[in-house]
Design a protein around this motif. Sequence first.
Motif, PDB file in Angstrom:
ATOM      1  N   VAL A 263      24.478  24.617   6.346  1.00  0.00           N
ATOM      2  CA  VAL A 263      25.378  25.520   7.046  1.00  0.00           C
ATOM      3  C   VAL A 263      25.344  25.130   8.518  1.00  0.00           C
ATOM      4  CG1 VAL A 263      25.885  27.917   7.652  1.00  0.00           C
ATOM      5  CG2 VAL A 263      24.926  27.369   5.405  1.00  0.00           C
ATOM      6  N   ALA A 264      26.509  25.052   9.152  1.00  0.00           N
ATOM      7  CA  ALA A 264      26.602  24.723  10.576  1.00  0.00           C
ATOM      8  C   ALA A 264      27.109  25.943  11.334  1.00  0.00           C
ATOM      9  CB  ALA A 264      27.520  23.529  10.786  1.00  0.00           C
ATOM     10  N   PRO A 265      26.201  26.803  11.811  1.00  0.00           N
ATOM     11  CA  PRO A 265      26.645  28.007  12.518  1.00  0.00           C
ATOM     12  C   PRO A 265      27.177  27.691  13.910  1.00  0.00           C
ATOM     13  CG  PRO A 265      24.398  28.231  11.647  1.00  0.00           C
ATOM     14  CD  PRO A 265      24.762  26.779  11.604  1.00  0.00           C
ATOM     15  N   GLY A 266      28.083  28.548  14.373  1.00  0.00           N
ATOM     16  CA  GLY A 266      28.444  28.600  15.776  1.00  0.00           C
ATOM     17  C   GLY A 266      27.469  29.519  16.492  1.00  0.00           C
ATOM     18  N   PRO A 267      27.877  30.206  17.551  1.00  0.00           N
ATOM     19  CA  PRO A 267      26.966  31.106  18.264  1.00  0.00           C
ATOM     20  C   PRO A 267      26.594  32.312  17.401  1.00  0.00           C
ATOM     21  CG  PRO A 267      29.196  31.341  19.094  1.00  0.00           C
ATOM     22  CD  PRO A 267      29.222  30.166  18.166  1.00  0.00           C
ATOM     23  N   VAL A 268      25.306  32.567  17.277  1.00  0.00           N
ATOM     24  CA  VAL A 268      24.797  33.688  16.480  1.00  0.00           C
ATOM     25  C   VAL A 268      23.818  34.473  17.337  1.00  0.00           C
ATOM     26  CG1 VAL A 268      23.735  34.403  14.314  1.00  0.00           C
ATOM     27  CG2 VAL A 268      25.006  32.245  14.418  1.00  0.00           C
ATOM     28  N   TRP A 269      23.894  35.784  17.283  1.00  0.00           N
ATOM     29  CA  TRP A 269      23.039  36.639  18.120  1.00  0.00           C
ATOM     30  C   TRP A 269      21.652  36.729  17.495  1.00  0.00           C
ATOM     31  CZ3 TRP A 269      22.922  37.807  22.894  1.00  0.00           C
ATOM     32  CH2 TRP A 269      22.195  38.903  23.378  1.00  0.00           C
ATOM     33  N   THR A 270      20.773  35.844  17.925  1.00  0.00           N
ATOM     34  CA  THR A 270      19.386  35.770  17.460  1.00  0.00           C
ATOM     35  C   THR A 270      18.494  35.525  18.664  1.00  0.00           C
ATOM     36  OG1 THR A 270      19.172  33.369  17.159  1.00  0.00           O
ATOM     37  CG2 THR A 270      20.323  34.589  15.414  1.00  0.00           C
ATOM     38  N   PRO A 271      17.171  35.535  18.514  1.00  0.00           N
ATOM     39  CA  PRO A 271      16.296  35.257  19.658  1.00  0.00           C
ATOM     40  C   PRO A 271      16.389  33.827  20.185  1.00  0.00           C
ATOM     41  CG  PRO A 271      15.098  36.426  17.940  1.00  0.00           C
ATOM     42  CD  PRO A 271      16.413  36.009  17.341  1.00  0.00           C
ATOM     43  N   LEU A 272      17.027  32.911  19.460  1.00  0.00           N
ATOM     44  CA  LEU A 272      17.038  31.501  19.856  1.00  0.00           C
ATOM     45  C   LEU A 272      17.660  31.291  21.226  1.00  0.00           C
ATOM     46  CD1 LEU A 272      16.419  28.557  18.883  1.00  0.00           C
ATOM     47  CD2 LEU A 272      18.790  28.478  18.091  1.00  0.00           C
ATOM     48  N   ASN A 273      18.848  31.829  21.447  1.00  0.00           N
ATOM     49  CA  ASN A 273      19.536  31.583  22.712  1.00  0.00           C
ATOM     50  C   ASN A 273      19.012  32.408  23.882  1.00  0.00           C
ATOM     51  OD1 ASN A 273      21.922  29.566  22.380  1.00  0.00           O
ATOM     52  ND2 ASN A 273      21.900  30.782  20.502  1.00  0.00           N
ATOM     53  N   PRO A 274      18.698  33.696  23.727  1.00  0.00           N
ATOM     54  CA  PRO A 274      18.090  34.423  24.846  1.00  0.00           C
ATOM     55  C   PRO A 274      16.718  33.872  25.251  1.00  0.00           C
ATOM     56  CG  PRO A 274      19.075  35.957  23.319  1.00  0.00           C
ATOM     57  CD  PRO A 274      19.096  34.613  22.648  1.00  0.00           C
ATOM     58  N   SER A 275      16.085  33.079  24.392  1.00  0.00           N
ATOM     59  CA  SER A 275      14.837  32.432  24.784  1.00  0.00           C
ATOM     60  C   SER A 275      15.089  31.020  25.307  1.00  0.00           C
ATOM     61  CB  SER A 275      13.863  32.377  23.595  1.00  0.00           C
ATOM     62  OG  SER A 275      14.367  31.547  22.559  1.00  0.00           O
ATOM     63  N   ASP A 276      16.371  30.660  25.474  1.00  0.00           N
ATOM     64  CA  ASP A 276      16.748  29.354  26.006  1.00  0.00           C
ATOM     65  C   ASP A 276      17.470  29.492  27.335  1.00  0.00           C
ATOM     66  OD1 ASP A 276      17.904  26.876  26.543  1.00  0.00           O
ATOM     67  OD2 ASP A 276      19.449  27.098  25.031  1.00  0.00           O
ATOM     68  N   ARG A 277      18.466  30.357  27.396  1.00  0.00           N
ATOM     69  CA  ARG A 277      19.363  30.425  28.542  1.00  0.00           C
ATOM     70  C   ARG A 277      18.860  31.400  29.611  1.00  0.00           C
ATOM     71  NH1 ARG A 277      24.859  29.033  26.714  1.00  0.00           N
ATOM     72  NH2 ARG A 277      24.725  28.253  24.590  1.00  0.00           N
ATOM     73  N   GLU A 278      19.475  31.276  30.798  1.00  0.00           N
ATOM     74  CA  GLU A 278      19.227  32.245  31.852  1.00  0.00           C
ATOM     75  C   GLU A 278      19.912  33.557  31.497  1.00  0.00           C
ATOM     76  OE1 GLU A 278      17.102  31.680  34.231  1.00  0.00           O
ATOM     77  OE2 GLU A 278      16.825  29.657  33.426  1.00  0.00           O
ATOM     78  N   ALA A 279      19.410  34.653  32.053  1.00  0.00           N
ATOM     79  CA  ALA A 279      19.867  35.984  31.662  1.00  0.00           C
ATOM     80  C   ALA A 279      21.375  36.160  31.854  1.00  0.00           C
ATOM     81  CB  ALA A 279      19.102  37.049  32.448  1.00  0.00           C
ATOM     82  N   GLU A 280      21.909  35.629  32.962  1.00  0.00           N
ATOM     83  CA  GLU A 280      23.339  35.808  33.209  1.00  0.00           C
ATOM     84  C   GLU A 280      24.191  35.026  32.208  1.00  0.00           C
ATOM     85  OE1 GLU A 280      21.693  32.854  36.304  1.00  0.00           O
ATOM     86  OE2 GLU A 280      21.101  34.735  35.335  1.00  0.00           O
ATOM     87  N   ASP A 281      23.654  33.920  31.690  1.00  0.00           N
ATOM     88  CA  ASP A 281      24.375  33.158  30.673  1.00  0.00           C
ATOM     89  C   ASP A 281      24.359  33.886  29.325  1.00  0.00           C
ATOM     90  OD1 ASP A 281      24.897  31.092  32.472  1.00  0.00           O
ATOM     91  OD2 ASP A 281      22.977  30.135  32.050  1.00  0.00           O
TER      92      ASP A 281
END
Length: 327
Positions: A263-281
Amino acid sequence: MTTDQSSRQTSERTADRQRDIQDEIHERDRREASAGEDGAMQAGARHYPVPPMPEQRLSKPGEEHELEPRPMYDAPFYKGSEKLKDKVAIITGGDSGIGRAVAIFYAREGADIVVSYLSEDTDAEETKRAVEAEGRRCILSRGDVADLAYCQSLVDEAVSELGKLDILVNNAGFQVHANEIEDLSAEHFDQTMKTNLYGLYNMCKVAVPRMGKGGAIVNSGSVVGLHGKAQLLDYSITKGGIHAFTRSLASSLIPRGIRVNAVAPGPVWTPLNPSDREAEDVAQFGGSVPMKRPAQPEELAPAYVFLASAHTSSYITGEVLPVTGGG
């Protein structure tokens, strides 16, 4: 009436019709805007959060219970129909995000679950409670899939405790952005490769010998493995590699009756991205796709059910299924 007068009346009637059409569309747009001012597409059984999200940044590996709003994973509208009755599944990265939702959906379809996770004990326990609430067994296993010895012990435990292994979901992943290639250290690059590619290889290497005809492997790829992303050079490499590995391993395992898909997901609301990006992003995460919002984990899980179940995908192997919000 002269020809000029007739033509003038005809043109005025046409102009009136054009204005009527314009007014009708304007009123429809106004109603749609008032019903959902964010403009995000809501095609599911319930309303999903849209950007802007609260600004936040989580420490790696990311704890789901610290994320606001909480990801939606339990899908109360989804009814199981024994598509995975009495199967046994290992799900890496199963403590949170997509992995948690897949664990719950698989349990609802009749499977017993082994959840592998790195260190997120609180999240893993919540996943276990959710699986057991579906009436199925759940074993938690803490370890690093980049360690081949751990992967071997994980598979051995699954077979010893639950009697067999039917499904492997390779979902564990590591992602941290780097704006320029000069910012991507060798240590950072190595960590991404070890988790995302070595972990995939390790799990398949030890799991395949314990799986029989009718087995299924479902890998988590990504839209960035299809299109690339400037700030995720290393992560994009691994996800593209997962797609290629999926197709190659699928060809290899056809004689053994084991299907392999991704499966190739697009953006998914999980801990992966908030633990990667800056808060404003993080606040705008998912807003750039056509649906103008990130997916919730429960919106991805049905694809994993589809690819794992012989009832729904017995003639499908070596495929990468994009679930990208139109992107």
